[in-house]
Design an enzyme around this catalytic site. Sequence first.
Site, PDB file in Angstrom:
ATOM      1  CE  LYS A  51      -3.039  -3.097   0.255  1.00  0.00           C
ATOM      2  NZ  LYS A  51      -2.125  -4.241   0.158  1.00  0.00           N
ATOM      3  N   GLY A 115       9.723 -21.602  17.517  1.00  0.00           N
ATOM      4  CA  GLY A 115       9.074 -22.420  18.528  1.00  0.00           C
ATOM      5  C   GLY A 115       8.290 -23.576  17.952  1.00  0.00           C
ATOM      6  CG  ASP A 309      -3.218 -16.172   6.543  1.00  0.00           C
ATOM      7  OD1 ASP A 309      -4.279 -15.566   6.793  1.00  0.00           O
ATOM      8  OD2 ASP A 309      -2.346 -15.740   5.765  1.00  0.00           O
ATOM      9  CG  HIS A 449     -24.592  16.864  -1.517  1.00  0.00           C
ATOM     10  ND1 HIS A 449     -24.384  16.032  -2.600  1.00  0.00           N
ATOM     11  CD2 HIS A 449     -24.566  18.134  -2.002  1.00  0.00           C
ATOM     12  CE1 HIS A 449     -24.257  16.769  -3.696  1.00  0.00           C
ATOM     13  NE2 HIS A 449     -24.359  18.051  -3.353  1.00  0.00           N
TER      14      HIS A 449
END
Length: 476
Positions: A51, A115, A309, A449
């Site tokens: 990024k 580990g 993950d 807006h």
Amino acid sequence: MTSQKHIAILGAGPGGYVAAIRAAQLGARVTVVESHALGGVCLNWGCIPSKALLSVVELGDKVKIAEDLGLLVQGPVTYDLARMVARKNKVVAALVKGIATLFKAWNIEHVQGTGSLRDRQTISVSVADGATRDIQADATVIATGSSWPNLPQFPIDGQQVLTSQHLLDLDRIPASLLIVGAGVEGCEFAALYSGLGTEVTIVELMSRVLPLEDDEISTIMERELKKRGVTVLTGTTVEKLERSLGAIIASLKDGTTKTAEKLLVSVGRGFNSRGIGLEQVGVQVGRRGEILVNERMETNVAGVYAIGDVVGKAMLAHVASAQGKVAVENIMGHQATVRYDVIPAGIFTLPEIGRVGMTELQARERVQAAGQNSETALTVGRFRYAGLGKAQATGDTTGLFKVIAESPSGRILGVHIVGAHAADLVHEAAMAMQVGATVMQMAEMIHAHPTLSEGMMEAAEDVEGKAIHQARKRTQ
């Protein structure tokens, strides 16, 4: 008085370090084992570094159209990749230092080493000097993450055949780049390097880029990549690689060949579940190598939890963080679970993509499986960026808001955005889905807006054909 509970965490990525801090907040004594840098892949070699580089290309894109907006900038836009990478490294270093500062503030012990589980309450750590240290804890959280796959057909050498980690540290812009895989990572790097001036070709086995995204969003992204000069080859793959005079020659399944200076392998990731003592303790893994956990992030072994993950759920940094909080909250006697049906995600291509919930195809398959007619049980609202005053004012007119809702209940099933700031904008939809708001409740909320957020309101209104700034739909 009960003794303070000790939690050991194996890994300090966005799952592990967040779990550590939350555990400390809840009163636990915490030890974190990490062999590499704090922050894991996301912070050091993934989310943040990419990024940081993409932000420069995005700025360059703006400068290229500056004259049309009335800003006169002399000379062509050029990039110094070495300086971009140096800045990227400073950003990463500052964030890594920030985690270390938080660890110190919460009295979290960081053990630098590799580990593995010796038993369900002991982690054996090989530290830097070659010595071994045993850490005993009341509970263990495995947060070892994932890594780039080692595929025989793509022998990664760090010079010509690269992973994204290598590509983030180049100091010279390559003349040409072949990307194998048009998933999130592949498309992000295609946007990045095409912006830098590299001739980019992207090869994808499936029939479209971003094959897991909503097909409408995928179509728009393929169009935008082509507008950036990217050659997109779908429905084929690389069958053989050869090296010749500093170039990579790739033979494709369709019989053609492509030559490039560099090749990026972007075809998924493997679970870091080997070599950490799972077999020794009896922790069960799935057929892909993922650690099996329940809704509380518990493995089948009492006192051993797993997050991120390595458990093979949604492989996203923020999901790992959420799972980390859930795991330690359960260890500390609270009741917590992860809600997987409302997970916002961002894809940092140019333009960005933001999404939450089901794609239109997934939603139609769901209602059909329930015996309903998808033409009547679903409604879809759309609104283009070009219809927004803010988008016209800033020149960010490329993009689409898409809302998928159940009919007649109005329950929001999915929202997909492609365009400027899409990854930020999608959180309004995620919050609406989290609290069970209907699509018309989202439409009825007054939006400021001029903002890009008005596109969400208009797309929600379009579900019932009531978008104000959209031409009336003609009936046959």
